[in-house]
Write a protein that holds these residues in place. Structure first.
Motif, PDB file in Angstrom:
ATOM      1  N   VAL A   5      31.055  32.582  46.261  1.00 54.67           N
ATOM      2  CA  VAL A   5      31.840  33.810  46.232  1.00 54.67           C
ATOM      3  C   VAL A   5      32.457  33.941  44.842  1.00 54.67           C
ATOM      4  O   VAL A   5      32.932  32.954  44.285  1.00 54.67           O
ATOM      5  CB  VAL A   5      32.946  33.770  47.316  1.00 54.67           C
ATOM      6  N   LEU A   6      32.398  35.133  44.293  1.00 55.11           N
ATOM      7  CA  LEU A   6      32.961  35.355  42.959  1.00 55.11           C
ATOM      8  C   LEU A   6      34.485  35.348  43.028  1.00 55.11           C
ATOM      9  O   LEU A   6      35.070  36.053  43.844  1.00 55.11           O
ATOM     10  CB  LEU A   6      32.471  36.697  42.417  1.00 55.11           C
ATOM     11  N   ILE A   7      35.103  34.546  42.175  1.00 51.11           N
ATOM     12  CA  ILE A   7      36.562  34.479  42.134  1.00 51.11           C
ATOM     13  C   ILE A   7      37.024  35.040  40.786  1.00 51.11           C
ATOM     14  O   ILE A   7      36.557  34.601  39.738  1.00 51.11           O
ATOM     15  CB  ILE A   7      37.063  33.020  42.248  1.00 51.11           C
ATOM     16  N   ALA A   8      37.923  35.987  40.811  1.00 51.52           N
ATOM     17  CA  ALA A   8      38.397  36.576  39.562  1.00 51.52           C
ATOM     18  C   ALA A   8      39.901  36.751  39.596  1.00 51.52           C
ATOM     19  O   ALA A   8      40.475  37.160  40.606  1.00 51.52           O
ATOM     20  CB  ALA A   8      37.722  37.937  39.353  1.00 51.52           C
ATOM     21  N   ALA A   9      40.552  36.377  38.489  1.00 49.57           N
ATOM     22  CA  ALA A   9      41.994  36.588  38.364  1.00 49.57           C
ATOM     23  C   ALA A   9      42.219  37.887  37.610  1.00 49.57           C
ATOM     24  O   ALA A   9      41.689  38.078  36.521  1.00 49.57           O
ATOM     25  CB  ALA A   9      42.628  35.422  37.615  1.00 49.57           C
ATOM     26  N   GLN A  10      42.974  38.780  38.187  1.00 50.76           N
ATOM     27  CA  GLN A  10      43.204  40.060  37.534  1.00 50.76           C
ATOM     28  C   GLN A  10      44.306  39.947  36.496  1.00 50.76           C
ATOM     29  O   GLN A  10      45.210  39.132  36.614  1.00 50.76           O
ATOM     30  CB  GLN A  10      43.594  41.126  38.576  1.00 50.76           C
ATOM     31  N   ARG A  11      44.178  40.795  35.492  1.00 48.94           N
ATOM     32  CA  ARG A  11      45.286  40.908  34.548  1.00 48.94           C
ATOM     33  C   ARG A  11      46.464  41.546  35.257  1.00 48.94           C
ATOM     34  O   ARG A  11      46.349  42.004  36.382  1.00 48.94           O
ATOM     35  CB  ARG A  11      44.866  41.767  33.356  1.00 48.94           C
ATOM     36  N   ARG A  12      47.587  41.622  34.561  1.00 48.42           N
ATOM     37  CA  ARG A  12      48.827  42.162  35.131  1.00 48.42           C
ATOM     38  C   ARG A  12      48.586  43.445  35.938  1.00 48.42           C
ATOM     39  O   ARG A  12      48.029  44.416  35.452  1.00 48.42           O
ATOM     40  CB  ARG A  12      49.780  42.467  33.970  1.00 48.42           C
ATOM     41  N   VAL A  13      48.974  43.388  37.203  1.00 45.25           N
ATOM     42  CA  VAL A  13      48.879  44.560  38.068  1.00 45.25           C
ATOM     43  C   VAL A  13      50.294  45.091  38.293  1.00 45.25           C
ATOM     44  O   VAL A  13      51.176  44.343  38.706  1.00 45.25           O
ATOM     45  CB  VAL A  13      48.230  44.189  39.422  1.00 45.25           C
ATOM     46  N   ALA A  14      50.494  46.369  37.995  1.00 47.10           N
ATOM     47  CA  ALA A  14      51.833  46.937  38.117  1.00 47.10           C
ATOM     48  C   ALA A  14      52.176  47.172  39.576  1.00 47.10           C
ATOM     49  O   ALA A  14      51.437  47.853  40.286  1.00 47.10           O
ATOM     50  CB  ALA A  14      51.926  48.236  37.329  1.00 47.10           C
ATOM     51  N   ALA A  27      57.348  43.555  55.358  1.00 43.28           N
ATOM     52  CA  ALA A  27      58.331  43.149  56.372  1.00 43.28           C
ATOM     53  C   ALA A  27      58.915  44.443  56.936  1.00 43.28           C
ATOM     54  O   ALA A  27      58.658  45.515  56.392  1.00 43.28           O
ATOM     55  CB  ALA A  27      59.414  42.275  55.737  1.00 43.28           C
ATOM     56  N   PRO A  28      59.713  44.358  58.025  1.00 42.01           N
ATOM     57  CA  PRO A  28      60.245  45.598  58.604  1.00 42.01           C
ATOM     58  C   PRO A  28      61.136  46.375  57.621  1.00 42.01           C
ATOM     59  O   PRO A  28      61.411  47.548  57.848  1.00 42.01           O
ATOM     60  CB  PRO A  28      61.073  45.114  59.798  1.00 42.01           C
ATOM     61  N   ASP A  29      61.569  45.724  56.560  1.00 42.18           N
ATOM     62  CA  ASP A  29      62.429  46.413  55.606  1.00 42.18           C
ATOM     63  C   ASP A  29      61.896  46.278  54.170  1.00 42.18           C
ATOM     64  O   ASP A  29      62.656  46.330  53.219  1.00 42.18           O
ATOM     65  CB  ASP A  29      63.857  45.860  55.683  1.00 42.18           C
ATOM     66  N   GLU A  30      60.599  46.044  54.040  1.00 45.43           N
ATOM     67  CA  GLU A  30      60.064  45.822  52.703  1.00 45.43           C
ATOM     68  C   GLU A  30      58.666  46.415  52.542  1.00 45.43           C
ATOM     69  O   GLU A  30      57.802  46.225  53.387  1.00 45.43           O
ATOM     70  CB  GLU A  30      60.026  44.313  52.414  1.00 45.43           C
ATOM     71  N   LEU A  31      58.468  47.131  51.443  1.00 46.35           N
ATOM     72  CA  LEU A  31      57.149  47.661  51.091  1.00 46.35           C
ATOM     73  C   LEU A  31      56.745  47.124  49.733  1.00 46.35           C
ATOM     74  O   LEU A  31      57.595  46.873  48.879  1.00 46.35           O
ATOM     75  CB  LEU A  31      57.171  49.187  51.015  1.00 46.35           C
ATOM     76  N   LEU A  32      55.447  46.950  49.544  1.00 41.57           N
ATOM     77  CA  LEU A  32      54.930  46.618  48.225  1.00 41.57           C
ATOM     78  C   LEU A  32      54.117  47.811  47.749  1.00 41.57           C
ATOM     79  O   LEU A  32      53.177  48.228  48.421  1.00 41.57           O
ATOM     80  CB  LEU A  32      54.058  45.364  48.284  1.00 41.57           C
ATOM     81  N   ILE A  33      54.519  48.373  46.626  1.00 39.92           N
ATOM     82  CA  ILE A  33      53.885  49.600  46.136  1.00 39.92           C
ATOM     83  C   ILE A  33      53.106  49.297  44.867  1.00 39.92           C
ATOM     84  O   ILE A  33      53.687  48.883  43.862  1.00 39.92           O
ATOM     85  CB  ILE A  33      54.964  50.669  45.844  1.00 39.92           C
ATOM     86  N   MET A  34      51.788  49.464  44.921  1.00 38.38           N
ATOM     87  CA  MET A  34      50.974  49.326  43.714  1.00 38.38           C
ATOM     88  C   MET A  34      51.177  50.597  42.890  1.00 38.38           C
ATOM     89  O   MET A  34      50.966  51.703  43.407  1.00 38.38           O
ATOM     90  CB  MET A  34      49.489  49.181  44.055  1.00 38.38           C
ATOM     91  N   VAL A  35      51.573  50.413  41.662  1.00 37.22           N
ATOM     92  CA  VAL A  35      51.859  51.580  40.836  1.00 37.22           C
ATOM     93  C   VAL A  35      50.545  52.254  40.457  1.00 37.22           C
ATOM     94  O   VAL A  35      49.649  51.607  39.907  1.00 37.22           O
ATOM     95  CB  VAL A  35      52.634  51.161  39.574  1.00 37.22           C
ATOM     96  N   PRO A  36      50.398  53.549  40.789  1.00 40.11           N
ATOM     97  CA  PRO A  36      49.125  54.220  40.492  1.00 40.11           C
ATOM     98  C   PRO A  36      48.913  54.376  38.990  1.00 40.11           C
ATOM     99  O   PRO A  36      49.879  54.376  38.215  1.00 40.11           O
ATOM    100  CB  PRO A  36      49.268  55.586  41.167  1.00 40.11           C
ATOM    101  N   GLU A  37      47.647  54.483  38.620  1.00 36.81           N
ATOM    102  CA  GLU A  37      47.319  54.651  37.212  1.00 36.81           C
ATOM    103  C   GLU A  37      47.986  55.915  36.675  1.00 36.81           C
ATOM    104  O   GLU A  37      48.057  56.933  37.368  1.00 36.81           O
ATOM    105  CB  GLU A  37      45.802  54.754  37.048  1.00 36.81           C
ATOM    106  N   GLY A  38      48.497  55.841  35.475  1.00 38.03           N
ATOM    107  CA  GLY A  38      49.150  57.006  34.900  1.00 38.03           C
ATOM    108  C   GLY A  38      50.655  56.985  35.098  1.00 38.03           C
ATOM    109  O   GLY A  38      51.378  57.755  34.486  1.00 38.03           O
ATOM    110  N   SER A  39      51.109  56.078  35.977  1.00 39.29           N
ATOM    111  CA  SER A  39      52.553  55.938  36.169  1.00 39.29           C
ATOM    112  C   SER A  39      52.974  54.546  35.706  1.00 39.29           C
ATOM    113  O   SER A  39      52.146  53.699  35.391  1.00 39.29           O
ATOM    114  CB  SER A  39      52.913  56.143  37.634  1.00 39.29           C
ATOM    115  N   THR A  40      54.279  54.298  35.659  1.00 44.96           N
ATOM    116  CA  THR A  40      54.784  52.975  35.282  1.00 44.96           C
ATOM    117  C   THR A  40      55.760  52.514  36.353  1.00 44.96           C
ATOM    118  O   THR A  40      56.305  53.337  37.089  1.00 44.96           O
ATOM    119  CB  THR A  40      55.530  53.030  33.942  1.00 44.96           C
ATOM    120  N   PRO A  41      55.989  51.201  36.434  1.00 42.96           N
ATOM    121  CA  PRO A  41      56.975  50.711  37.408  1.00 42.96           C
ATOM    122  C   PRO A  41      58.342  51.351  37.179  1.00 42.96           C
ATOM    123  O   PRO A  41      59.028  51.711  38.139  1.00 42.96           O
ATOM    124  CB  PRO A  41      57.016  49.213  37.137  1.00 42.96           C
TER     125      PRO A  41
END
Lengths: 107, 185
Positions: free
Chosen positions: B16-25, B64-78
């Protein structure tokens, strides 16, 4: 193997995903308590051969604390419930009594 | 799978191909997700409803019931996302940029499930864990979260301090001839 259902994730997960933290429903004797009460709160824990009420934390999951009622001998789990309570909920007690008629809830 | 430039390290020697991604916002949002006004504000802001328990949709994951993880879409910043969240959610809340706190990996191959099944104490069969599901658990001794990007691709996140350990662990687990190939049968 002990399988617990996290009431927050709603998922049945294996024991190693959780952290056990001992007896639940302790009364926290602080200011104004006697030395005896305070000692008991700090050090004295029940260790029954049978039904136990415990605190658990879904440490590798959502990170939330909850309570579990289970049998220390057979690892049968009678239910998990919110940690925001001072005593086991009635439905959990009813479940235990249905399966273990000889068991008595002691304060 | 996004283009090759988005990976800092790739190992294709295994099954299986294993790849580490660069910084993901990404941004973590802590707030009471049962609050209807908050849910409406999140929907308006992110263009997607708050995901159900243990689900991920449109780059927003239920942690969690009180937590979301939001991947920042391209074109936006954290920073921009956090500003928007702060401005639009009226209930008590906290939004934090966690991009530097996380390491993100891609596992690609028909038996990607098998690699995770070696270390995670959960049911990873296609029936029990499908696209859209999101699971926080452990992999070996490491706290991780993962989801199916496609039928043959898994994205996995863990703490950045464990990036190298996790990469090596995955490469080791994906060695050729070591996968039982049971889950995809």
């Amino acid at each position: 193997m002990l399988l617990l259902t996290c009431p927050y994730c709603g998922v049945e997960a294996e024991e190693t995903e959780f952290l056990g933290a001992g007896q639940a429903h302790l009364k926290r004797h602080m200011d104004g308590s006697t030395d005896g009460e305070f000692t008991a709160y700090l050090f004295e824990r029940k260790n029954p051969k049978g039904i136990v009420f415990e605190r658990w934390r879904h440490v590798y999951g959502c990170g939330k604390w909850f309570h579990a009622a289970r049998c220390a001998v057979t690892l049968e789990v009678f239910g998990t419930y919110s940690a925001q309570t001072f005593e086991p909920p009635k439905d959990i007690i009813a479940k235990i009594k249905a399966k273990r008629p000889e068991w008595e809830a002691k304060p | 799978m996004s283009d090759l430039m988005s990976f800092s390290e790739i190992d294709g020697s295994g099954a299986v191909l294993i790849a580490a991604q660069r910084r993901v916002a990404m941004v973590t949002l802590k707030t009471d997700l049962s609050n209807k006004i908050t849910r409406a504000a999140i929907k308006k802001l992110l263009g997607t409803t708050v995901p159900a328990q243990r689900k991920i949709a449109n780059g927003v994951a239920w942690m969690a019931p009180d937590e979301l993880l939001i991947m920042v879409p391209e074109g936006s910043t954290p920073e921009a996302q956090i500003e928007q969240l702060n401005a639009n959610i009226k209930a008590p809340m906290l939004a934090v940029d966690v991009s530097d706190a996380r390491a993100v990996f891609t596992l690609k191959g028909n038996n990607a499930r098998e690699v995770l099944a070696k270390g995670a104490p959960i049911d990873l069969s296609a029936d029990a864990f499908a696209q859209g599901d999101f699971r926080r658990t452990r992999l070996g001794q490491v706290a991780v979260a993962f989801w199916m990007e496609a039928d043959d691709e898994i994205t996995l996140i863990c703490f950045a301090s464990l990036r190298q350990f996790m990469f090596d662990w995955l490469v080791n687990a994906a060695q050729k001839g070591s996968l039982p190939a049971y889950l995809n049968r």
